[in-house]
Design a protein around this motif. Structure first.
Motif, PDB file in Angstrom:
ATOM      1  N   MET A 150       5.147   6.254  -1.526  1.00 29.39           N
ATOM      2  CA  MET A 150       6.147   5.439  -0.833  1.00 29.39           C
ATOM      3  C   MET A 150       6.712   4.321  -1.700  1.00 29.39           C
ATOM      4  N   GLY A 151       6.180   4.168  -2.915  1.00 29.86           N
ATOM      5  CA  GLY A 151       6.671   3.107  -3.801  1.00 29.86           C
ATOM      6  C   GLY A 151       6.329   1.718  -3.307  1.00 29.86           C
ATOM      7  N   ILE A 152       5.130   1.578  -2.707  1.00 26.14           N
ATOM      8  CA  ILE A 152       4.708   0.254  -2.237  1.00 26.14           C
ATOM      9  C   ILE A 152       3.380  -0.098  -2.909  1.00 26.14           C
ATOM     10  N   ILE A 153       2.862  -1.293  -2.619  1.00 25.04           N
ATOM     11  CA  ILE A 153       1.636  -1.759  -3.296  1.00 25.04           C
ATOM     12  C   ILE A 153       0.394  -1.450  -2.467  1.00 25.04           C
ATOM     13  N   TYR A 154      -0.664  -1.013  -3.150  1.00 27.72           N
ATOM     14  CA  TYR A 154      -1.944  -0.788  -2.478  1.00 27.72           C
ATOM     15  C   TYR A 154      -2.814  -2.032  -2.642  1.00 27.72           C
ATOM     16  N   VAL A 155      -3.301  -2.558  -1.532  1.00 31.91           N
ATOM     17  CA  VAL A 155      -4.176  -3.730  -1.589  1.00 31.91           C
ATOM     18  C   VAL A 155      -5.560  -3.367  -1.052  1.00 31.91           C
ATOM     19  N   ASP A 156      -6.551  -3.471  -1.933  1.00 31.68           N
ATOM     20  CA  ASP A 156      -7.940  -3.158  -1.586  1.00 31.68           C
ATOM     21  C   ASP A 156      -8.641  -4.476  -1.267  1.00 31.68           C
ATOM     22  N   ILE A 205       0.379  -1.237   1.583  1.00 27.23           N
ATOM     23  CA  ILE A 205      -0.604  -0.515   2.390  1.00 27.23           C
ATOM     24  C   ILE A 205      -1.912  -1.208   2.035  1.00 27.23           C
ATOM     25  N   MET A 206      -2.521  -1.816   3.027  1.00 28.67           N
ATOM     26  CA  MET A 206      -3.694  -2.674   2.783  1.00 28.67           C
ATOM     27  C   MET A 206      -4.880  -2.082   3.509  1.00 28.67           C
ATOM     28  N   ASP A 207      -6.005  -1.898   2.799  1.00 24.26           N
ATOM     29  CA  ASP A 207      -7.165  -1.337   3.497  1.00 24.26           C
ATOM     30  C   ASP A 207      -8.320  -2.310   3.561  1.00 24.26           C
ATOM     31  N   GLY A 208      -9.141  -2.144   4.612  1.00 17.97           N
ATOM     32  CA  GLY A 208     -10.277  -3.042   4.814  1.00 17.97           C
ATOM     33  C   GLY A 208     -10.960  -2.736   6.127  1.00 17.97           C
TER      34      GLY A 208
END
Ligand code: DC
Length: 228
Positions: A27-33, A125-128
């Motif tokens: 999607m051309g967005i940033i992944y935040v872990d 897209i942020m995961d947690g």
């Protein structure tokens, strides 16, 4: 145009990070872990000799921590007091420390702005564990990702082996069950699904199959949202 926010929550080993990374790329967005932030604080706690049964001893030391998130070649790097810890935060023992520090309200408050800031400045897209419930309660799409204990433990074993940190399946499974229970039952920001989250069972064997299924769930949800 406003930024897109996709929240991905769920227990360890459900495939959050590998799927989120691939979705970000597609999607051309940033992944935040965000787990990496708790792992970094956990790493600091261990380096100061704090023990797992006395995690609250960390609170008076929080002022000594500076955490910075940078993106280098599209990879998230977390700096602890100016030092990039790299894969050192992935160690199995650090997983337990991360779970321990994540139950401390002062630690969650300490990491809140860092997470919100990234989402305010970028499409993410942020995961947690509390992204859909606490960090991004107005996210455009919320996914709660799960898989069976056995599938999750097998994934973790493979992931750690690939990073040169071999651990037995039995140890990973036992630690994972203990950590999930700890994360789910804590008083602050328990690791549970947001009421409006879409549940996605990732017991797929093939990664591409899981990725395509998740991408279409996300795209459908985004389209629905833009129509409403
Ligand atoms: O996703 P992970 O396994 O790297 O997370 C490490 C620990 O941090 C995990 O036990 C739960 C905690 N965590 C949390 O409480 N909230 C988040 N947003 C992310 C992780």
């Amino acid at each position: 145009m406003s930024h897109i926010q996709i929240a991905i929550d769920g227990p360890s080993g459900a495939g959050k990070s590998s799927l989120s990374k691939a979705v970000a790329k597609a999607m051309g967005i940033i992944y935040v872990d965000t787990g990496a932030l708790y792992r970094t604080v956990g790493y600091f706690a261990r380096s100061r000799g704090i023990t797992l049964d006395d995690m609250s001893a960390l609170v008076p030391l929080l002022g000594e921590i500076t955490i910075e998130v940078r993106y280098e070649n599209e990879v998230q790097c977390v700096y602890l007091n100016g030092e990039n810890l790299g894969d050192r935060i992935r160690e199995n023992e650090i997983s337990m420390y991360a779970s321990g520090v994540s139950a401390i309200p002062e630690v969650r408050a300490f990491l809140l702005d860092t997470q919100k800031d990234i989402a305010n400045k970028n499409s993410v897209i942020m995961d947690g564990r509390d992204i859909g419930t606490v960090i991004l309660p107005n996210a455009d799409v919320k996914i709660f990702l799960t898989a069976s204990n056995e599938v999750r433990a097998r994934r973790r074993v493979k992931e750690l082996a690939e990073k040169g940190m071999p651990v037995s399946y039995e140890e990973v499974l036992a630690d994972m069950i203990q950590r999930d229970e700890q994360d789910r039952s804590r008083d602050i920001a328990p690791a549970i699904a947001a009421p409006d989250a879409i549940h996605f069972d990732n017991s797929y064997e093939g990664f591409d199959e899981a990725l395509n299924a998740l991408l279409s769930v996300i795209q459908n949800a985004l389209q629905k949202e833009s129509r409403s």
